[in-house]
Design a protein around this motif. Structure first.
Motif, mmCIF file in Angstrom:
data_model
loop_
_atom_site.group_PDB
_atom_site.id
_atom_site.type_symbol
_atom_site.label_atom_id
_atom_site.label_comp_id
_atom_site.label_asym_id
_atom_site.label_seq_id
_atom_site.Cartn_x
_atom_site.Cartn_y
_atom_site.Cartn_z
ATOM 1 N N ASP A 162 0.804 -1.227 0.000
ATOM 2 C CA ASP A 162 0.000 0.000 0.000
ATOM 3 C C ASP A 162 0.834 1.273 0.000
ATOM 4 N N GLY A 163 1.838 1.314 -0.838
ATOM 5 C CA GLY A 163 2.621 2.530 -0.970
ATOM 6 C C GLY A 163 3.632 2.775 0.124
ATOM 7 N N LEU A 164 3.941 1.733 0.913
ATOM 8 C CA LEU A 164 4.915 1.886 1.994
ATOM 9 C C LEU A 164 6.258 1.282 1.606
ATOM 10 N N ALA A 165 7.318 1.847 2.152
ATOM 11 C CA ALA A 165 8.653 1.278 2.013
ATOM 12 C C ALA A 165 9.167 0.999 3.422
ATOM 13 N N GLY A 166 9.936 -0.075 3.573
ATOM 14 C CA GLY A 166 10.431 -0.418 4.900
ATOM 15 C C GLY A 166 11.681 -1.274 4.837
ATOM 16 N N ILE A 167 12.429 -1.257 5.928
ATOM 17 C CA ILE A 167 13.629 -2.065 6.051
ATOM 18 C C ILE A 167 13.677 -2.600 7.478
ATOM 19 N N CYS A 179 12.400 -2.377 12.655
ATOM 20 C CA CYS A 179 11.967 -1.936 11.321
ATOM 21 C C CYS A 179 11.793 -0.427 11.286
ATOM 22 N N ALA A 180 12.140 0.164 10.157
ATOM 23 C CA ALA A 180 11.820 1.560 9.866
ATOM 24 C C ALA A 180 10.910 1.567 8.650
ATOM 25 N N ILE A 181 9.902 2.423 8.674
ATOM 26 C CA ILE A 181 8.904 2.390 7.608
ATOM 27 C C ILE A 181 8.415 3.797 7.302
ATOM 28 N N GLY A 182 8.050 4.018 6.052
ATOM 29 C CA GLY A 182 7.529 5.317 5.648
ATOM 30 C C GLY A 182 6.927 5.248 4.262
ATOM 31 N N PRO A 183 6.265 6.321 3.819
ATOM 32 C CA PRO A 183 5.691 6.355 2.466
ATOM 33 C C PRO A 183 6.794 6.201 1.424
#
Length: 242
Positions: free
Chosen positions: A181-186, A202-206
């Motif tokens: 849903d348009g998210l990026a994460g590592i 985890c770090a996550i953001g648009p």
């Protein structure tokens, strides 16, 4: 034992709902009879775990929150861990969380936000996919192969063996492009003294404003610090990986 397991499974189902639950819906979700579900709910009300509302629905009491807080403390998720997460979120400007394997998903157990307008839904208790979530992917990559095979046998979507090998080689996992849903994460596994990692950072953001590679080094360092911190504050060594 069977009755106790059914009651605990009912509690798990109630915990997945953001609103009070009803007997009929719980029975349908659990594949149980209404009378059986009602009997368990009455038991939980008597024990102080749930309360019945005037409209006939049931909701958890704060007793459940108390136990959850105690469980986090026992696992080493103390205030020092919370403080490190808050600092990390502020430093990188994105939401961060700690998540653990919870049967067929990864569940958020700690979170911190950067205090900006760019909020991401990482509610405590949220369950995330083992296939499309960065935390789920990294936890599966480092999990016991027999446990992973059991999940595959039940039809739970998980990364392939090849994907798991790539994640282990890199040391982290990413959200596959276009799958969340348009998210990026590592996500990185937390490493302690022995055993397999059972916790992920985890770090996550648009994805339009967040490049996971920009925070890779900061997250790797934080994962190392958190692994040492949770072990030193009482987290069970075999739960924090080696």
């Amino acid at each position: 034992m069977s009755s106790a397991l059914k009651l605990l499974r009912l509690l798990d189902e109630v915990g997945e709902s953001s609103e009070p639950v009803r007997v009929a819906l719980l029975a349908a979700e659990l594949g149980a009879t209404r009378s059986e579900v009602h009997r368990h709910l009455v038991t939980l009300v008597a024990a102080g775990w749930m309360e019945k509302l005037p409209d006939g629905a049931y909701q958890l009491t704060v007793k459940a929150a108390h136990l959850g807080h105690a469980a986090l403390q026992h696992a080493g998720f103390g205030e020092r861990v919370s403080g490190l997460l808050v600092e990390l979120a502020a430093d990188i400007g994105h939401s961060v969380c700690l998540a653990v394997l919870d049967d067929d998903a990864a569940r958020v157990v700690k979170r911190a936000d950067p205090g900006t307008t760019a909020h991401v839904t990482l509610a405590l208790g949220r369950r995330m996919s083992l296939l499309t979530g960065a935390t789920g992917r990294v936890l599966i990559a480092y999990a016991d192969p027999e446990d992973v095979d059991a999940l595959r046998g039940r039809g739970v979507p998980v990364p392939t063996e090849g994907e798991c090998a790539e994640i282990r080689a890199a040391g982290y996992a990413l959200i596959p492009p276009g799958s969340s849903d348009g998210l990026a994460g590592i996500a990185f596994p937390l490493r302690g003294r022995t055993g397999r990692p059972a916790v992920a950072l985890c770090a996550i953001g648009p994805e339009t404003r967040f490049d996971p590679m920009d925070v890779r080094d900061a997250l790797a360092a934080a994962a190392a610090d958190l692994g040492r911190l949770t072990v030193s504050t009482g987290g069970p060594p075999d739960a924090w990986g080696g």
